[in-house]
Design an enzyme around this catalytic site. Structure first.
Site, PDB file in Angstrom:
ATOM      1  CG  HIS A  97      -1.675   0.972   1.464  1.00  0.00           C
ATOM      2  ND1 HIS A  97      -3.238   0.965   1.761  1.00  0.00           N
ATOM      3  CD2 HIS A  97      -1.538   2.347   1.350  1.00  0.00           C
ATOM      4  CE1 HIS A  97      -3.619   2.080   1.725  1.00  0.00           C
ATOM      5  NE2 HIS A  97      -2.816   3.014   1.406  1.00  0.00           N
ATOM      6  CG  HIS A  99       4.501   3.064   2.545  1.00  0.00           C
ATOM      7  ND1 HIS A  99       4.068   1.827   1.977  1.00  0.00           N
ATOM      8  CD2 HIS A  99       5.748   2.664   3.191  1.00  0.00           C
ATOM      9  CE1 HIS A  99       5.107   0.983   2.120  1.00  0.00           C
ATOM     10  NE2 HIS A  99       6.140   1.496   2.822  1.00  0.00           N
TER      11      HIS A  99
HETATM   12  P1  5GP Z   1       8.225  -0.945   3.042  1.00  0.00           P
HETATM   13  O1  5GP Z   1       7.060  -1.592   2.585  1.00  0.00           O
HETATM   14  O2  5GP Z   1       8.559   0.496   2.467  1.00  0.00           O
HETATM   15  O3  5GP Z   1       9.584  -1.891   2.952  1.00  0.00           O
HETATM   16  O4  5GP Z   1       8.052  -0.528   4.514  1.00  0.00           O
HETATM   17  C1  5GP Z   1       6.915  -0.851   5.289  1.00  0.00           C
HETATM   18  C2  5GP Z   1       7.276  -0.138   6.765  1.00  0.00           C
HETATM   19  O5  5GP Z   1       5.811  -0.252   7.526  1.00  0.00           O
HETATM   20  C3  5GP Z   1       8.213  -0.808   7.453  1.00  0.00           C
HETATM   21  O6  5GP Z   1       9.126   0.165   7.840  1.00  0.00           O
HETATM   22  C4  5GP Z   1       7.554  -1.481   8.797  1.00  0.00           C
HETATM   23  O7  5GP Z   1       8.306  -1.086  10.097  1.00  0.00           O
HETATM   24  C5  5GP Z   1       6.299  -0.531   8.810  1.00  0.00           C
HETATM   25  N1  5GP Z   1       5.179  -1.261   9.323  1.00  0.00           N
HETATM   26  C6  5GP Z   1       4.636  -2.412   8.974  1.00  0.00           C
HETATM   27  N2  5GP Z   1       3.551  -2.880   9.487  1.00  0.00           N
HETATM   28  C7  5GP Z   1       3.376  -1.945  10.357  1.00  0.00           C
HETATM   29  C8  5GP Z   1       2.188  -1.475  11.336  1.00  0.00           C
HETATM   30  O8  5GP Z   1       1.336  -2.386  11.638  1.00  0.00           O
HETATM   31  N3  5GP Z   1       2.183  -0.499  12.081  1.00  0.00           N
HETATM   32  C9  5GP Z   1       3.196   0.707  11.692  1.00  0.00           C
HETATM   33  N4  5GP Z   1       3.169   1.993  12.399  1.00  0.00           N
HETATM   34  N5  5GP Z   1       4.302   0.409  10.700  1.00  0.00           N
HETATM   35  C10 5GP Z   1       4.305  -0.776  10.307  1.00  0.00           C
HETATM   36 ZN    ZN Z   2      -4.271  -0.684   1.506  1.00  0.00          ZN
END
Ligand code: 5GP
Ligand code: ZN
Length: 112
Positions: A97, A99
């Site tokens: 998703h 971000h």
């Molecule tokens: P990416 O997809 O860019 O690698 O990073 C996803 C980010 O989302 C990671 O830094 C991870 O720590 C964060 N993340 C994953 N699940 C959760 C959650 O349930 N709550 C929060 N606040 N952050 C999350």
């Molecule tokens: Zn979503």
């Protein structure tokens, strides 16, 4: 909305988060595993998988998210920060998703 998407669940309030900002289009909350003193995520409420899935229809939303980064970083006490958008598995994306990571605080970040 996507039923099994963790960020959609955070948007709906089904999973708690340390929210720092919310409006009709966007939510921002602290990353659960911060890599620096301050590390938050800016997330569109609309379920878009990644930057690859974006098109011209998302232009205003993407602009809004980017312009929020310095505003929220300042509110979090940052004088400078790094933004990061991991895109696709090869790009290190784990949550599908869209971000934007915003992080900083303390020492200067290493060059990459
Ligand atoms: P990416 O997809 O860019 O690698 O990073 C996803 C980010 O989302 C990671 O830094 C991870 O720590 C964060 N993340 C994953 N699940 C959760 C959650 O349930 N709550 C929060 N606040 N952050 C999350
Ligand atoms: Zn979503």
């Amino acid at each position: 909305m996507s039923a099994d998407c963790i960020f959609c669940k955070i948007v709906k309030g089904e999973i708690p988060s340390k929210k720092i900002y919310e409006d009709d289009d966007v939510i921002a909350f602290h990353d659960i595993h911060p890599i620096t003193k301050v590390h938050f995520l800016i997330v569109p409420k609309l379920h878009v998988e990644s930057l690859i899935s974006c098109n011209a229809q998302h232009q205003a939303l993407l602009g809004k998210i980017l312009l929020l980064a310095p505003q929220l970083a300042k509110e979090q006490g940052l004088k400078g920060f790094r933004t990061m958008i991991n895109t696709g598995r090869e790009g290190g994306q784990e949550v599908f998703h869209l971000h934007v990571h915003v992080f900083g605080g303390g020492e200067s970040l290493p060059r990459i």
